[in-house]
Design a protein around this motif. Structure first.
Motif, PDB file in Angstrom:
ATOM      1  N   SER A 104       0.831  -1.207   0.000  1.00 49.38           N
ATOM      2  CA  SER A 104       0.000   0.000   0.000  1.00 49.38           C
ATOM      3  C   SER A 104       0.864   1.255   0.000  1.00 49.38           C
ATOM      4  O   SER A 104       0.526   2.247  -0.660  1.00 49.38           O
ATOM      5  N   ILE A 108       0.805   4.564  -2.530  1.00 52.52           N
ATOM      6  CA  ILE A 108       0.457   5.874  -1.992  1.00 52.52           C
ATOM      7  C   ILE A 108       1.144   7.011  -2.734  1.00 52.52           C
ATOM      8  O   ILE A 108       0.541   8.070  -2.921  1.00 52.52           O
ATOM      9  N   THR A 111      -0.939   7.647  -5.609  1.00 51.35           N
ATOM     10  CA  THR A 111      -2.206   8.203  -5.127  1.00 51.35           C
ATOM     11  C   THR A 111      -2.045   9.679  -4.786  1.00 51.35           C
ATOM     12  O   THR A 111      -2.914  10.501  -5.096  1.00 51.35           O
ATOM     13  N   GLU A 112      -0.927  10.016  -4.171  1.00 50.04           N
ATOM     14  CA  GLU A 112      -0.638  11.416  -3.815  1.00 50.04           C
ATOM     15  C   GLU A 112      -0.605  12.287  -5.067  1.00 50.04           C
ATOM     16  O   GLU A 112      -1.200  13.375  -5.099  1.00 50.04           O
ATOM     17  N   LEU A 115      -4.150  12.756  -6.457  1.00 49.30           N
ATOM     18  CA  LEU A 115      -4.921  13.677  -5.617  1.00 49.30           C
ATOM     19  C   LEU A 115      -4.506  15.125  -5.871  1.00 49.30           C
ATOM     20  O   LEU A 115      -5.356  16.013  -5.977  1.00 49.30           O
ATOM     21  N   VAL A 135      -8.631   7.249  -5.387  1.00 46.21           N
ATOM     22  CA  VAL A 135      -7.853   7.786  -4.270  1.00 46.21           C
ATOM     23  C   VAL A 135      -8.497   7.372  -2.944  1.00 46.21           C
ATOM     24  O   VAL A 135      -7.823   6.918  -2.019  1.00 46.21           O
ATOM     25  N   LEU A 136      -9.822   7.505  -2.862  1.00 48.95           N
ATOM     26  CA  LEU A 136     -10.534   7.132  -1.641  1.00 48.95           C
ATOM     27  C   LEU A 136     -10.389   5.637  -1.347  1.00 48.95           C
ATOM     28  O   LEU A 136     -10.234   5.234  -0.184  1.00 48.95           O
ATOM     29  N   ASP A 138      -7.842   3.704  -2.243  1.00 43.88           N
ATOM     30  CA  ASP A 138      -6.469   3.479  -1.786  1.00 43.88           C
ATOM     31  C   ASP A 138      -6.293   3.907  -0.327  1.00 43.88           C
ATOM     32  O   ASP A 138      -5.646   3.215   0.460  1.00 43.88           O
ATOM     33  N   LEU A 139      -6.878   5.047   0.033  1.00 46.50           N
ATOM     34  CA  LEU A 139      -6.794   5.511   1.415  1.00 46.50           C
ATOM     35  C   LEU A 139      -7.583   4.592   2.350  1.00 46.50           C
ATOM     36  O   LEU A 139      -7.168   4.354   3.487  1.00 46.50           O
ATOM     37  N   LEU A 142      -5.459   1.642   3.124  1.00 48.04           N
ATOM     38  CA  LEU A 142      -4.452   1.994   4.119  1.00 48.04           C
ATOM     39  C   LEU A 142      -5.078   2.077   5.516  1.00 48.04           C
ATOM     40  O   LEU A 142      -4.496   1.619   6.505  1.00 48.04           O
ATOM     41  N   GLU A 143      -6.284   2.601   5.599  1.00 49.43           N
ATOM     42  CA  GLU A 143      -7.008   2.675   6.871  1.00 49.43           C
ATOM     43  C   GLU A 143      -7.284   1.269   7.419  1.00 49.43           C
ATOM     44  O   GLU A 143      -7.115   1.012   8.617  1.00 49.43           O
TER      45      GLU A 143
END
Length: 157
Positions: A104, A108, A111-112, A115, A135-136, A138-139, A142-143
């Motif tokens: 992940s 990121i 993803t950064e 975004l 993006v959501l 991927d986040l 990570l969550e």
């Protein structure tokens, strides 16, 4: 253990108590566990049978007594209507959590960039919405990894 049915044997609260009973013999019976939890033995039976949902306070007590922090997440994601958007955690080994986290982390950086590209003008256009959804996701992944790691740490350290 008496009164074990298919519903009971697959119930997460029953499984957690059974696992905990390997370290505390008094948890091998509902009566012993109910005494520790200060709840009625019949209520514990109904929770383990899946007939009744536990109260949040009962889940906290069970999670602590059984050393099963995953019970909190289960309650929040499966029983409580407010937690339906929370990431689900499972009993995952540390090596699997680490591999998922490293994978992940590699995603990121991409993803950064996505975004930043989407939000640089302060407007999210219709053609940028699918990328924002990615993006959501991927986040969210990570969550979920972070939640798994928190549960592993609470359970094992």
């Amino acid at each position: 253990m008496a009164n074990i049915t298919a519903e009971t044997s697959s119930n997460i609260f029953f499984k957690a108590r059974c696992t905990a009973s390997t370290h505390n013999e008094r948890l091998s019976s509902r009566e012993g566990a109910a005494d520790f939890l200060s709840i009625d033995r019949g209520r514990l039976y109904r929770i383990e049978k899946g007939v009744a949902n536990p109260y949040p306070e009962e889940v906290h007590l069970m999670a602590d007594l059984y050393n099963a922090p995953e019970l909190r997440n289960y309650y929040c994601t499966e029983i409580c209507p407010l937690g339906c958007d929370m990431p689900k955690v499972g009993a995952v080994d540390l090596d699997r959590i680490t591999v998922r986290a490293l994978s992940s982390f590699k995603k990121i950086s991409q993803t950064e960039k996505i975004l930043l590209d989407i939000t640089e003008d302060g407007v999210i256009s219709d053609d940028e919405r699918p990328a924002l959804q990615k993006v959501l996701e991927d986040l969210g992944e990570l969550e979920a990894i972070a939640q798994n790691l928190k549960v592993w740490v609470k359970k094992n350290l």
